[in-house]
Design a protein around this motif. Structure first.
Motif, PDB file in Angstrom:
ATOM      1  N   LEU A  11       0.826  -1.208   0.000  1.00  0.00           N
ATOM      2  CA  LEU A  11       0.000   0.000   0.000  1.00  0.00           C
ATOM      3  C   LEU A  11       0.859   1.256   0.000  1.00  0.00           C
ATOM      4  CD1 LEU A  11      -2.777  -1.106   2.503  1.00  0.00           C
ATOM      5  CD2 LEU A  11      -3.084  -0.618   0.066  1.00  0.00           C
ATOM      6  N   ASN A  12       1.946   1.244   0.719  1.00  0.00           N
ATOM      7  CA  ASN A  12       2.861   2.390   0.734  1.00  0.00           C
ATOM      8  C   ASN A  12       3.483   2.603  -0.639  1.00  0.00           C
ATOM      9  OD1 ASN A  12       4.501   4.463   2.119  1.00  0.00           O
ATOM     10  ND2 ASN A  12       6.203   3.063   1.716  1.00  0.00           N
ATOM     11  N   PHE A  13       3.876   1.519  -1.289  1.00  0.00           N
ATOM     12  CA  PHE A  13       4.453   1.603  -2.630  1.00  0.00           C
ATOM     13  C   PHE A  13       3.426   2.142  -3.624  1.00  0.00           C
ATOM     14  CE2 PHE A  13       4.904  -0.732  -6.721  1.00  0.00           C
ATOM     15  CZ  PHE A  13       6.009  -0.058  -7.207  1.00  0.00           C
ATOM     16  N   TYR A  14       2.202   1.618  -3.568  1.00  0.00           N
ATOM     17  CA  TYR A  14       1.171   2.075  -4.500  1.00  0.00           C
ATOM     18  C   TYR A  14       0.855   3.550  -4.295  1.00  0.00           C
ATOM     19  CZ  TYR A  14       0.431  -2.957  -5.096  1.00  0.00           C
ATOM     20  OH  TYR A  14       0.602  -4.294  -5.342  1.00  0.00           O
ATOM     21  N   SER A  15       0.857   3.984  -3.046  1.00  0.00           N
ATOM     22  CA  SER A  15       0.618   5.390  -2.762  1.00  0.00           C
ATOM     23  C   SER A  15       1.702   6.263  -3.388  1.00  0.00           C
ATOM     24  CB  SER A  15       0.566   5.611  -1.248  1.00  0.00           C
ATOM     25  OG  SER A  15       0.432   6.974  -0.934  1.00  0.00           O
ATOM     26  N   LYS A  16       2.954   5.819  -3.304  1.00  0.00           N
ATOM     27  CA  LYS A  16       4.055   6.570  -3.910  1.00  0.00           C
ATOM     28  C   LYS A  16       3.932   6.621  -5.431  1.00  0.00           C
ATOM     29  CE  LYS A  16       7.462   5.713  -0.275  1.00  0.00           C
ATOM     30  NZ  LYS A  16       8.748   5.043   0.069  1.00  0.00           N
ATOM     31  N   CYS A  17       3.267   5.633  -6.000  1.00  0.00           N
ATOM     32  CA  CYS A  17       3.057   5.616  -7.449  1.00  0.00           C
ATOM     33  C   CYS A  17       1.855   6.470  -7.857  1.00  0.00           C
ATOM     34  CB  CYS A  17       2.838   4.182  -7.933  1.00  0.00           C
ATOM     35  SG  CYS A  17       4.297   3.121  -7.786  1.00  0.00           S
ATOM     36  N   GLY A  18       1.151   7.024  -6.875  1.00  0.00           N
ATOM     37  CA  GLY A  18       0.026   7.895  -7.170  1.00  0.00           C
ATOM     38  C   GLY A  18      -1.345   7.277  -6.989  1.00  0.00           C
ATOM     39  N   PHE A  19      -1.420   5.995  -6.619  1.00  0.00           N
ATOM     40  CA  PHE A  19      -2.717   5.339  -6.424  1.00  0.00           C
ATOM     41  C   PHE A  19      -3.364   5.798  -5.122  1.00  0.00           C
ATOM     42  CE2 PHE A  19      -0.852   2.462  -9.487  1.00  0.00           C
ATOM     43  CZ  PHE A  19      -1.934   2.012 -10.238  1.00  0.00           C
ATOM     44  N   GLU A  20      -4.700   5.854  -5.134  1.00  0.00           N
ATOM     45  CA  GLU A  20      -5.469   6.197  -3.950  1.00  0.00           C
ATOM     46  C   GLU A  20      -6.552   5.144  -3.732  1.00  0.00           C
ATOM     47  OE1 GLU A  20      -7.019  10.061  -4.670  1.00  0.00           O
ATOM     48  OE2 GLU A  20      -5.090  11.076  -4.364  1.00  0.00           O
ATOM     49  N   VAL A  21      -6.869   4.873  -2.469  1.00  0.00           N
ATOM     50  CA  VAL A  21      -7.939   3.914  -2.165  1.00  0.00           C
ATOM     51  C   VAL A  21      -9.258   4.478  -2.674  1.00  0.00           C
ATOM     52  CG1 VAL A  21      -9.219   2.739  -0.347  1.00  0.00           C
ATOM     53  CG2 VAL A  21      -6.724   2.991  -0.156  1.00  0.00           C
ATOM     54  N   PHE A  22      -9.973   3.650  -3.441  1.00  0.00           N
ATOM     55  CA  PHE A  22     -11.205   4.085  -4.096  1.00  0.00           C
ATOM     56  C   PHE A  22     -12.423   3.357  -3.527  1.00  0.00           C
ATOM     57  CE2 PHE A  22     -14.099   2.807  -7.642  1.00  0.00           C
ATOM     58  CZ  PHE A  22     -14.766   4.011  -7.761  1.00  0.00           C
ATOM     59  N   SER A  23     -12.289   2.049  -3.311  1.00  0.00           N
ATOM     60  CA  SER A  23     -13.406   1.269  -2.807  1.00  0.00           C
ATOM     61  C   SER A  23     -12.863  -0.068  -2.289  1.00  0.00           C
ATOM     62  CB  SER A  23     -14.443   1.047  -3.925  1.00  0.00           C
ATOM     63  OG  SER A  23     -15.597   0.399  -3.414  1.00  0.00           O
ATOM     64  N   SER A  24     -13.717  -1.058  -2.181  1.00  0.00           N
ATOM     65  CA  SER A  24     -13.305  -2.398  -1.760  1.00  0.00           C
ATOM     66  C   SER A  24     -14.235  -3.419  -2.398  1.00  0.00           C
ATOM     67  CB  SER A  24     -13.338  -2.525  -0.238  1.00  0.00           C
ATOM     68  OG  SER A  24     -14.652  -2.329   0.254  1.00  0.00           O
ATOM     69  N   TYR A  25     -13.829  -4.666  -2.355  1.00  0.00           N
ATOM     70  CA  TYR A  25     -14.673  -5.727  -2.917  1.00  0.00           C
ATOM     71  C   TYR A  25     -14.379  -7.036  -2.197  1.00  0.00           C
ATOM     72  CZ  TYR A  25     -10.804  -7.947  -5.416  1.00  0.00           C
ATOM     73  OH  TYR A  25      -9.641  -8.612  -5.719  1.00  0.00           O
ATOM     74  N   ASP A  26     -15.356  -7.937  -2.219  1.00  0.00           N
ATOM     75  CA  ASP A  26     -15.198  -9.249  -1.604  1.00  0.00           C
ATOM     76  C   ASP A  26     -14.716 -10.251  -2.639  1.00  0.00           C
ATOM     77  OD1 ASP A  26     -16.133  -8.290   0.809  1.00  0.00           O
ATOM     78  OD2 ASP A  26     -18.219  -8.828   0.393  1.00  0.00           O
ATOM     79  N   TYR A  27     -13.852 -11.156  -2.214  1.00  0.00           N
ATOM     80  CA  TYR A  27     -13.383 -12.237  -3.087  1.00  0.00           C
ATOM     81  C   TYR A  27     -13.333 -13.530  -2.286  1.00  0.00           C
ATOM     82  CZ  TYR A  27      -8.826 -11.854  -0.792  1.00  0.00           C
ATOM     83  OH  TYR A  27      -7.812 -11.841   0.139  1.00  0.00           O
ATOM     84  N   THR A  28     -13.284 -14.644  -3.015  1.00  0.00           N
ATOM     85  CA  THR A  28     -13.305 -15.950  -2.375  1.00  0.00           C
ATOM     86  C   THR A  28     -11.902 -16.501  -2.235  1.00  0.00           C
ATOM     87  OG1 THR A  28     -15.495 -16.417  -3.282  1.00  0.00           O
ATOM     88  CG2 THR A  28     -14.223 -18.287  -2.493  1.00  0.00           C
ATOM     89  N   MET A  29     -11.557 -16.887  -1.026  1.00  0.00           N
ATOM     90  CA  MET A  29     -10.278 -17.538  -0.751  1.00  0.00           C
ATOM     91  C   MET A  29     -10.601 -18.952  -0.280  1.00  0.00           C
ATOM     92  SD  MET A  29      -6.934 -17.581  -0.502  1.00  0.00           S
ATOM     93  CE  MET A  29      -6.304 -15.906  -0.565  1.00  0.00           C
ATOM     94  N   GLY A  30     -10.621 -19.892  -1.215  1.00  0.00           N
ATOM     95  CA  GLY A  30     -11.009 -21.254  -0.887  1.00  0.00           C
ATOM     96  C   GLY A  30     -12.491 -21.307  -0.557  1.00  0.00           C
ATOM     97  N   THR A  31     -12.819 -21.586   0.709  1.00  0.00           N
ATOM     98  CA  THR A  31     -14.216 -21.677   1.127  1.00  0.00           C
ATOM     99  C   THR A  31     -14.664 -20.457   1.920  1.00  0.00           C
ATOM    100  OG1 THR A  31     -13.578 -22.868   3.145  1.00  0.00           O
ATOM    101  CG2 THR A  31     -14.105 -24.200   1.194  1.00  0.00           C
ATOM    102  N   ARG A  32     -13.790 -19.479   2.074  1.00  0.00           N
ATOM    103  CA  ARG A  32     -14.148 -18.297   2.860  1.00  0.00           C
ATOM    104  C   ARG A  32     -14.073 -17.033   2.012  1.00  0.00           C
ATOM    105  NH1 ARG A  32      -9.566 -16.814   7.210  1.00  0.00           N
ATOM    106  NH2 ARG A  32     -10.459 -14.749   6.945  1.00  0.00           N
ATOM    107  N   THR A  33     -14.701 -15.996   2.498  1.00  0.00           N
ATOM    108  CA  THR A  33     -14.740 -14.715   1.802  1.00  0.00           C
ATOM    109  C   THR A  33     -13.844 -13.709   2.525  1.00  0.00           C
ATOM    110  OG1 THR A  33     -16.998 -15.112   1.029  1.00  0.00           O
ATOM    111  CG2 THR A  33     -16.210 -12.834   1.020  1.00  0.00           C
ATOM    112  N   ASP A  34     -13.065 -12.974   1.745  1.00  0.00           N
ATOM    113  CA  ASP A  34     -12.206 -11.932   2.307  1.00  0.00           C
ATOM    114  C   ASP A  34     -12.439 -10.657   1.512  1.00  0.00           C
ATOM    115  OD1 ASP A  34     -10.364 -10.675   3.888  1.00  0.00           O
ATOM    116  OD2 ASP A  34      -8.790 -12.150   3.597  1.00  0.00           O
TER     117      ASP A  34
END
Length: 200
Positions: A170-193
């Motif tokens: 996240l620190n690296f992406y911020s230095k590249c100019g990226f900003e947090v915009f939103s979030s999303y859920d994804y499946t990791m095996g049988t659980r959601t993260d």
């Protein structure tokens, strides 16, 4: 004519010293597009990097199920061959020390009120071997991928995803100019993260 600057360009103008360090590269690391016959090696490199960073956070079976599906050498071979994807790597001799995968945006951006899908680009994966951290490799790979995405998706936002606990990324992406915009859920095996969606 008024020139409009991207977030990255604004950051680079405001923080030139930080950017020189961020995008400086090691002379003995060579960069090029990945060949189709290297798909298995790139796939394994990514799986190992993913495992070192995130394996401790998930049950073993869930993590193995996810990585088996997400890190398929056949899928990597298809990405390397397809014109709509960009797979670029750094090599120290014959050894891979990092790579970046970019292509069309696959986030559910349209559902949260922004331009996405095939009209926007995404940094899908960017990995560097931990023994080569701090040598400018990630910066070089990111810059190369962003240059490609801007040609493919001129004038459109560029997205990437990151886990909220991955502070180094996240620190690296911020230095590249990226900003947090939103979030999303994804499946990791049988659980959601949940991952953060960042935008440039």
């Amino acid at each position: 004519m008024i020139a409009l600057l991207s977030r990255q360009q604004v950051f680079m103008r405001r923080h030139p010293a930080a950017c020189r360090s961020l995008f400086a590269t090691q002379s003995n690391v060579k960069y090029r597009l990945v060949r189709p016959d290297e798909a298995a090696s790139i796939c394994d490199f990514g799986r190992i990097a993913m495992t070192k960073t995130f394996e401790h956070m998930y049950p073993k079976d869930d993590f193995e199920l996810y990585t088996t599906e997400a890190y398929s050498s056949l899928q990597y071979s298809n990405w390397i061959k397809e014109k709509g994807y960009f797979v670029h790597a750094g090599y120290d001799g014959d050894s891979i020390v990092g790579y970046v995968l970019a292509g069309p945006c696959e986030f559910p951006i349209d559902s949260i009120g922004a331009k996405g899908g095939q009209t926007s680009g995404q940094i899908h994966r960017i990995y560097v071997d931990e023994t080569h951290f701090g040598q400018g490799i990630a910066g070089h790979l990111m810059k190369t991928a962003l240059d490609w995405l801007r040609k493919e998706y001129s004038g459109s936002p560029i997205y990437l995803g990151a886990h909220p606990t991955n502070k180094r990324a996240l620190n690296f992406y911020s230095k590249c100019g990226f900003e947090v915009f939103s979030s999303y859920d994804y499946t990791m095996g049988t659980r959601t993260d949940r991952d953060l969606i960042l935008r440039l």
